[in-house]
Design an enzyme around this catalytic site. Sequence first.
Site, PDB file in Angstrom:
ATOM      1  N   ASP A  34       0.838  -1.196   0.000  1.00  0.00           N
ATOM      2  CA  ASP A  34       0.000   0.000   0.000  1.00  0.00           C
ATOM      3  C   ASP A  34       0.877   1.251   0.000  1.00  0.00           C
ATOM      4  OD1 ASP A  34      -1.936   2.039   0.811  1.00  0.00           O
ATOM      5  OD2 ASP A  34      -3.208   0.329   1.304  1.00  0.00           O
ATOM      6  N   LEU A  42       0.872   6.498 -10.071  1.00  0.00           N
ATOM      7  CA  LEU A  42      -0.517   6.372 -10.521  1.00  0.00           C
ATOM      8  C   LEU A  42      -1.423   5.821  -9.427  1.00  0.00           C
ATOM      9  CD1 LEU A  42       0.195   4.670 -13.983  1.00  0.00           C
ATOM     10  CD2 LEU A  42      -0.297   7.081 -13.598  1.00  0.00           C
ATOM     11  N   TYR A  79     -11.412  13.918  -3.604  1.00  0.00           N
ATOM     12  CA  TYR A  79     -10.502  13.417  -4.655  1.00  0.00           C
ATOM     13  C   TYR A  79      -9.708  14.572  -5.253  1.00  0.00           C
ATOM     14  CZ  TYR A  79      -9.116  11.577  -9.251  1.00  0.00           C
ATOM     15  OH  TYR A  79      -8.394  11.214 -10.369  1.00  0.00           O
ATOM     16  N   VAL A 119     -16.960   5.982 -17.117  1.00  0.00           N
ATOM     17  CA  VAL A 119     -18.244   5.857 -17.809  1.00  0.00           C
ATOM     18  C   VAL A 119     -18.138   5.012 -19.087  1.00  0.00           C
ATOM     19  CG1 VAL A 119     -18.015   8.058 -19.083  1.00  0.00           C
ATOM     20  CG2 VAL A 119     -20.278   7.156 -18.559  1.00  0.00           C
ATOM     21  N   PHE A 132     -26.560   9.569 -15.636  1.00  0.00           N
ATOM     22  CA  PHE A 132     -26.837  10.439 -14.484  1.00  0.00           C
ATOM     23  C   PHE A 132     -26.912  11.882 -14.978  1.00  0.00           C
ATOM     24  CE2 PHE A 132     -24.300   6.895 -12.445  1.00  0.00           C
ATOM     25  CZ  PHE A 132     -25.442   6.173 -12.118  1.00  0.00           C
ATOM     26  N   ARG A 180     -25.275  13.165 -10.472  1.00  0.00           N
ATOM     27  CA  ARG A 180     -24.476  12.934  -9.264  1.00  0.00           C
ATOM     28  C   ARG A 180     -24.159  14.265  -8.597  1.00  0.00           C
ATOM     29  NH1 ARG A 180     -19.908   8.789 -11.598  1.00  0.00           N
ATOM     30  NH2 ARG A 180     -20.942   6.861 -11.004  1.00  0.00           N
TER      31      ARG A 180
HETATM   32  P1  NAD Z   1      -7.234   2.186 -11.609  1.00  0.00           P
HETATM   33  O1  NAD Z   1      -8.151   2.078 -10.452  1.00  0.00           O
HETATM   34  O2  NAD Z   1      -7.346   1.177 -12.695  1.00  0.00           O
HETATM   35  O3  NAD Z   1      -5.712   2.225 -11.134  1.00  0.00           O
HETATM   36  C1  NAD Z   1      -5.303   2.608  -9.837  1.00  0.00           C
HETATM   37  C2  NAD Z   1      -4.347   1.524  -9.342  1.00  0.00           C
HETATM   38  O4  NAD Z   1      -3.838   1.932  -8.065  1.00  0.00           O
HETATM   39  C3  NAD Z   1      -5.036   0.176  -9.133  1.00  0.00           C
HETATM   40  O5  NAD Z   1      -4.204  -0.852  -9.647  1.00  0.00           O
HETATM   41  C4  NAD Z   1      -5.177   0.053  -7.617  1.00  0.00           C
HETATM   42  O6  NAD Z   1      -5.188  -1.293  -7.185  1.00  0.00           O
HETATM   43  C5  NAD Z   1      -3.966   0.835  -7.155  1.00  0.00           C
HETATM   44  N1  NAD Z   1      -4.116   1.429  -5.822  1.00  0.00           N
HETATM   45  C6  NAD Z   1      -5.177   2.147  -5.338  1.00  0.00           C
HETATM   46  N2  NAD Z   1      -4.931   2.531  -4.068  1.00  0.00           N
HETATM   47  C7  NAD Z   1      -3.693   2.050  -3.751  1.00  0.00           C
HETATM   48  C8  NAD Z   1      -2.896   2.090  -2.595  1.00  0.00           C
HETATM   49  N3  NAD Z   1      -3.320   2.713  -1.476  1.00  0.00           N
HETATM   50  N4  NAD Z   1      -1.678   1.489  -2.606  1.00  0.00           N
HETATM   51  C9  NAD Z   1      -1.237   0.841  -3.712  1.00  0.00           C
HETATM   52  N5  NAD Z   1      -1.961   0.758  -4.846  1.00  0.00           N
HETATM   53  C10 NAD Z   1      -3.173   1.353  -4.862  1.00  0.00           C
HETATM   54  O7  NAD Z   1      -7.432   3.670 -12.186  1.00  0.00           O
HETATM   55  P2  NAD Z   1      -6.740   4.408 -13.415  1.00  0.00           P
HETATM   56  O8  NAD Z   1      -7.842   4.989 -14.207  1.00  0.00           O
HETATM   57  O9  NAD Z   1      -5.721   3.551 -14.055  1.00  0.00           O
HETATM   58  O10 NAD Z   1      -6.041   5.631 -12.641  1.00  0.00           O
HETATM   59  C11 NAD Z   1      -4.622   5.749 -12.513  1.00  0.00           C
HETATM   60  C12 NAD Z   1      -4.313   7.142 -11.973  1.00  0.00           C
HETATM   61  O11 NAD Z   1      -4.715   8.134 -12.912  1.00  0.00           O
HETATM   62  C13 NAD Z   1      -5.023   7.499 -10.664  1.00  0.00           C
HETATM   63  O12 NAD Z   1      -4.135   8.261  -9.874  1.00  0.00           O
HETATM   64  C14 NAD Z   1      -6.181   8.360 -11.103  1.00  0.00           C
HETATM   65  O13 NAD Z   1      -6.606   9.243 -10.097  1.00  0.00           O
HETATM   66  C15 NAD Z   1      -5.541   9.093 -12.257  1.00  0.00           C
HETATM   67  N6  NAD Z   1      -6.500   9.623 -13.228  1.00  0.00           N
HETATM   68  C16 NAD Z   1      -7.242   8.771 -13.983  1.00  0.00           C
HETATM   69  C17 NAD Z   1      -8.122   9.304 -14.926  1.00  0.00           C
HETATM   70  C18 NAD Z   1      -8.967   8.422 -15.807  1.00  0.00           C
HETATM   71  O14 NAD Z   1      -9.743   8.973 -16.606  1.00  0.00           O
HETATM   72  N7  NAD Z   1      -8.865   7.117 -15.729  1.00  0.00           N
HETATM   73  C19 NAD Z   1      -8.229  10.685 -15.084  1.00  0.00           C
HETATM   74  C20 NAD Z   1      -7.468  11.514 -14.252  1.00  0.00           C
HETATM   75  C21 NAD Z   1      -6.578  10.966 -13.344  1.00  0.00           C
HETATM   76  C1  UD1 Z   2     -12.954  10.804 -14.330  1.00  0.00           C
HETATM   77  C2  UD1 Z   2     -12.044   9.828 -13.581  1.00  0.00           C
HETATM   78  C3  UD1 Z   2     -11.268  10.567 -12.528  1.00  0.00           C
HETATM   79  C4  UD1 Z   2     -10.552  11.726 -13.186  1.00  0.00           C
HETATM   80  C5  UD1 Z   2     -11.509  12.651 -13.964  1.00  0.00           C
HETATM   81  C6  UD1 Z   2     -10.719  13.697 -14.760  1.00  0.00           C
HETATM   82  C7  UD1 Z   2     -12.654   7.476 -13.304  1.00  0.00           C
HETATM   83  C8  UD1 Z   2     -13.501   6.478 -12.590  1.00  0.00           C
HETATM   84  N1  UD1 Z   2     -12.836   8.763 -12.953  1.00  0.00           N
HETATM   85  O1  UD1 Z   2     -13.947  11.361 -13.432  1.00  0.00           O
HETATM   86  O2  UD1 Z   2     -10.305   9.700 -11.935  1.00  0.00           O
HETATM   87  O3  UD1 Z   2      -9.821  12.459 -12.256  1.00  0.00           O
HETATM   88  O4  UD1 Z   2     -12.213  11.851 -14.911  1.00  0.00           O
HETATM   89  O5  UD1 Z   2     -11.545  14.388 -15.641  1.00  0.00           O
HETATM   90  O6  UD1 Z   2     -11.861   7.131 -14.147  1.00  0.00           O
HETATM   91  N2  UD1 Z   2     -21.918   8.562 -15.610  1.00  0.00           N
HETATM   92  C9  UD1 Z   2     -23.160   8.123 -16.011  1.00  0.00           C
HETATM   93  N3  UD1 Z   2     -23.467   6.805 -15.853  1.00  0.00           N
HETATM   94  C10 UD1 Z   2     -22.580   5.902 -15.311  1.00  0.00           C
HETATM   95  C11 UD1 Z   2     -21.307   6.369 -14.903  1.00  0.00           C
HETATM   96  C12 UD1 Z   2     -21.012   7.711 -15.065  1.00  0.00           C
HETATM   97  O7  UD1 Z   2     -23.985   8.901 -16.498  1.00  0.00           O
HETATM   98  O8  UD1 Z   2     -22.924   4.704 -15.197  1.00  0.00           O
HETATM   99  C13 UD1 Z   2     -21.585   9.985 -15.808  1.00  0.00           C
HETATM  100  C14 UD1 Z   2     -21.089  10.710 -14.571  1.00  0.00           C
HETATM  101  O9  UD1 Z   2     -22.158  11.196 -13.795  1.00  0.00           O
HETATM  102  C15 UD1 Z   2     -20.272  11.842 -15.212  1.00  0.00           C
HETATM  103  C16 UD1 Z   2     -19.714  11.198 -16.480  1.00  0.00           C
HETATM  104  O10 UD1 Z   2     -20.514  10.047 -16.736  1.00  0.00           O
HETATM  105  O11 UD1 Z   2     -21.112  12.913 -15.584  1.00  0.00           O
HETATM  106  C17 UD1 Z   2     -18.262  10.775 -16.330  1.00  0.00           C
HETATM  107  O12 UD1 Z   2     -18.143  10.011 -15.143  1.00  0.00           O
HETATM  108  P1  UD1 Z   2     -16.807   9.190 -14.780  1.00  0.00           P
HETATM  109  O13 UD1 Z   2     -16.410   8.311 -15.895  1.00  0.00           O
HETATM  110  O14 UD1 Z   2     -17.006   8.598 -13.435  1.00  0.00           O
HETATM  111  O15 UD1 Z   2     -15.690  10.323 -14.793  1.00  0.00           O
HETATM  112  P2  UD1 Z   2     -15.407  11.686 -14.014  1.00  0.00           P
HETATM  113  O16 UD1 Z   2     -16.296  11.876 -12.845  1.00  0.00           O
HETATM  114  O17 UD1 Z   2     -15.330  12.726 -15.076  1.00  0.00           O
END
Ligand code: NAD
Ligand code: UD1
Length: 309
Positions: free
Chosen positions: A56, A76, A145, A189, A206, A272
Amino acid sequence: MADAPILVTGGAGFIGSNLVDALLARGYAVRVLDNLSTGKRENLPQDARVELIVGDVADADSVRRAVQGCRAVVHLAAVASVQASVDDPFGTHQSNLIGTLNLCEAMRESGVKRVLFASSAAVYGNNGEGHAIDEDTPKAPLTPYAADKLASEHYLDFYRRQHGLEPVVFRFFNIFGPRQDPSSPYSGVISIFTERAQKGLPIAVFGDGEQTRDFLYVADLVEVLVQALESPEAVEGAVNVGLNQATSLNQLLVAIGDVLGGLPKVSYQAARPGDIRHSRANNARLVQRYRLPEPPTDMREGLAKLLGL
Ligand code: NAD
Ligand code: UD1
């Protein structure tokens, strides 16, 4: 240092495991620190150059052990769901802020300098409403967050000024692609909509579906991250990572329907709380400093790859 691994915290997750693949393809050894909360062992390839430490980031000793002997870090690991932080601010804070601080300290102790950080468009809150958001837009974190991401940026900047760390801060907009886990209502999403559409299950939007996001395909993001690791200098100042393209959820559903040849029933439910309405990146700084694939992966092409079509 030639064979020193790159540490990817959260490397068993969606973005992390796609990055691990790209790093291996370029000949790097990789160490992953992940608590497997949302990440999965199966996301990592069977390759002698990949070392997985299950631990962790909130635990300082695990982080110290993981950082030791690395050439650079990509941080990440975090609870990526905005909604999860609303429901459990204290729990998510351990991963999303304390984890960053542990990493900064471990890097200071061991002399590792370069760290890429996954910050988020969420730090701007609703301040970018109606136009492309540049990096100087006033910050307005609306959720735990976003507050933890912004605070992490400030801690990294402190360690840069005080202890010579080389942080490169990326504010990701919405990333999508293979291995984004659809299994929780908190998941991204596109992963939820595509999985439900493929299985013929009803889809819940949503709000009115007119909210917009700037979606970027994960392979395009990973190319930028690799460049930032290899670049001789860590340029100061956060960089937005997006395409400067707004797609509404309603447009996204049309695209998914086109790619799959139809859609299941879509229902509209309450928005939401704290949900951001419009989010689109001004990516001038990104394209000035890094090369995005030309052209970047377009939405329908990315959806087809994600759906294995
Ligand atoms: P993800 O949930 O697939 O990846 C996060 C990883 O971190 C997972 O493997 C999880 O097991 C691990 N993790 C979580 N908490 C932990 C802890 N306390 N110790 C060790 N490992 C831990 O999500 P992702 O979409 O790949 O996101 C990666 C990073 O990018 C995150 O920091 C997220 O906030 C950031 N981010 C993602 C998006 C997106 O659209 N996916 C957008 C903006 C920022
Ligand atoms: C996402 C990322 C977050 C990141 C941010 C940056 C994830 C889970 N979240 O947040 O880590 O920091 O982008 O822009 O990767 N929605 C629906 N139906 C669903 C799920 C979602 O309508 O079943 C809507 C949500 O209300 C929202 C939109 O889709 O309006 C996007 O949601 P989501 O994919 O969770 O992303 P963010 O909240 O933008």
